[in-house]
Design a protein around this motif. Sequence first.
Motif, PDB file in Angstrom:
ATOM      1  N   GLY A  46      14.174  92.310  15.766  1.00  0.00           N
ATOM      2  CA  GLY A  46      12.798  92.770  15.727  1.00  0.00           C
ATOM      3  C   GLY A  46      12.572  93.949  14.812  1.00  0.00           C
ATOM      4  N   ARG A  49       5.170  93.449  17.481  1.00  0.00           N
ATOM      5  CA  ARG A  49       5.985  93.008  18.621  1.00  0.00           C
ATOM      6  C   ARG A  49       5.164  92.247  19.648  1.00  0.00           C
ATOM      7  N   ASP A  67       5.082  88.839  18.292  1.00  0.00           N
ATOM      8  CA  ASP A  67       6.402  88.226  18.413  1.00  0.00           C
ATOM      9  C   ASP A  67       6.722  87.858  19.860  1.00  0.00           C
ATOM     10  N   GLU A  68       6.266  88.703  20.783  1.00  0.00           N
ATOM     11  CA  GLU A  68       6.612  88.500  22.194  1.00  0.00           C
ATOM     12  C   GLU A  68       6.095  87.168  22.718  1.00  0.00           C
ATOM     13  N   SER A  90       5.359  84.654  20.603  1.00  0.00           N
ATOM     14  CA  SER A  90       5.618  83.653  19.543  1.00  0.00           C
ATOM     15  C   SER A  90       4.328  83.235  18.841  1.00  0.00           C
ATOM     16  N   TRP A 122       3.212  84.865  15.917  1.00  0.00           N
ATOM     17  CA  TRP A 122       3.132  85.415  14.568  1.00  0.00           C
ATOM     18  C   TRP A 122       2.683  84.379  13.547  1.00  0.00           C
ATOM     19  N   LYS A 180       6.434  91.878   8.125  1.00  0.00           N
ATOM     20  CA  LYS A 180       5.392  91.764   9.153  1.00  0.00           C
ATOM     21  C   LYS A 180       4.599  93.053   9.289  1.00  0.00           C
TER      22      LYS A 180
END
Length: 547
Positions: free
Chosen positions: A80, A123, A126-127, A129, A131, A156
């Motif tokens: 990350g 994040r 990303d957490e 999914s 993105w 990112k």
Amino acid sequence: MPSNCLGNYLAFAVPNSNSHPFPCHCNTYFFYSKFIIRPEQVCHLHCRKLSFAPALVPLAAARSSSSNGNGTEDGEECEGGGVAEAREAVSYYLEELGVSKEESVEIALNSPKYVSMLVDSVRDLDEFSLWNSWSTANVDEEKPYFTRPLSSFKRKVYMMAKQKGDKGMLPFLESIGLTLSSATHLARYLSSNSLPILINKVKYVKEIFFANSDDGGLIARNARQMMLHLSISIDEDVQQTLSFFEKIQARRGGLHLLGSQDASFRHLIESFPRLLLLPKESHMKRLMEFLDDIGVAEGCKRQIFLLFPPIIFYDIEKDVRPRLQAILKDGTEGKDFGQMLLKYPWILSKSILQNYEDILIFFDDEKVVCFLRDLGLDDDVIGRILGRCPEIFASSIGKTLKRKLNFLMGIGVSRHHLPRIIRKYPELFVCDVHRALLPRMTYLMHVGLSKREVALMVCRFSPLLGYSIDKVLKPKLEFLMNSMEKPLSDVVEYPRYFSYSLEKKIKPRFWVLRGRNMECSLKSMLGKNDEEFAAEFGERNMLVPPV
């Protein structure tokens, strides 16, 4: 979590979405990005179970509980990425906006809240999914977002910074001391500027407001005087200035921090954001040249700007010159006006000018300062008095000025003597009756002087009204009576005695006379210059007190 609940969250979990909380049918409450409101329900995802606590919990704070104990998050070592990489990404972004590499690195290092916000946003996506779906919706594939190879996490963060649309102003404004919330508000206000231009303008504003910042507390004292003596209705410019002073005064150190760049720059910009929109060459530099023309020294201009920041917005031809002419009446600036501005730049505000004519009429009606017209003194004299004590033109006639005249007449000063007293000591009008004038008169009568004698002293030497009891009146009277063994009647005849330095003039000359076993009046002892005194009473080297 049912799909419509997830859809609700997704609508608010990405940048530029509405930021109010909203419910879904399973009683789970979400809040945009940084915070989640978590009632005591449990909402089930298809693949995992999330427990919601009964409080408003920052996501970043929750993540910090997983710190590895070395001051960094576990994420810094994992896929990350972390704060250090995020700073690099921000620096790359700022460079592409035209900022030098050195400045971009400095900004990135000094904008921790902004960097943390980007990291949290990345994040969050990303957490869950998300993105790929976010980048597809927010990135223009035809335009490259970066010109150098970046890691996945840096890319990112870079894309997130680019997408926010603040043109790099948020991290820069935070780096110069503003809170992130203030920076966010101000960034919208300054959207017409490019970041390099804004950086250059901030440097210039700092230079003219805070160059040669060691003023020995003079700016603080003048600001305090301005706040203390203002007793009329005020306009918006004066109100903004008072609010700015109050913000500084509320800090530890008070108004003494006013001249400190580190302490006051943030409050200056928050109070007067238009400073960063003013044209540098066509406006600010012209004003600096005008101050040169009216006699304001280079190192003193900052005093004017800090004591009355709105003056920097005034147009020289439309605002400054006409208001100056209204004050001096003869249409010329004069060097005295520059000195007056140093002490009281508020004189150019609308509220002060509106009060100015009323004060002049009052002076004429009361025959207080006959030097204005009755004594035939011209407008140059008015300008000099205004330069010496401009506070009187910000004073209420009824609440302030008349009270001072009534006080003088109350201690026995005749109306006939009022013009001379005011001409010699216009500061009388800004002395507080109860905290300054009355205690001084009471002290003089307490040591043995009658009210009539005090009145005579005031008529003969009106600056007597401004002397401190503890620092001037008491020590000089004690030396007069105890060491010089002179009667109080001597100071009634020569009240100017209190104007001379006790250590540098009164004591040395007294010891010279004592050494020669000579007696003379206070006027003969002190009224002569050093050459005259030495010629009459002894050699110059005798003007030294005994060991």
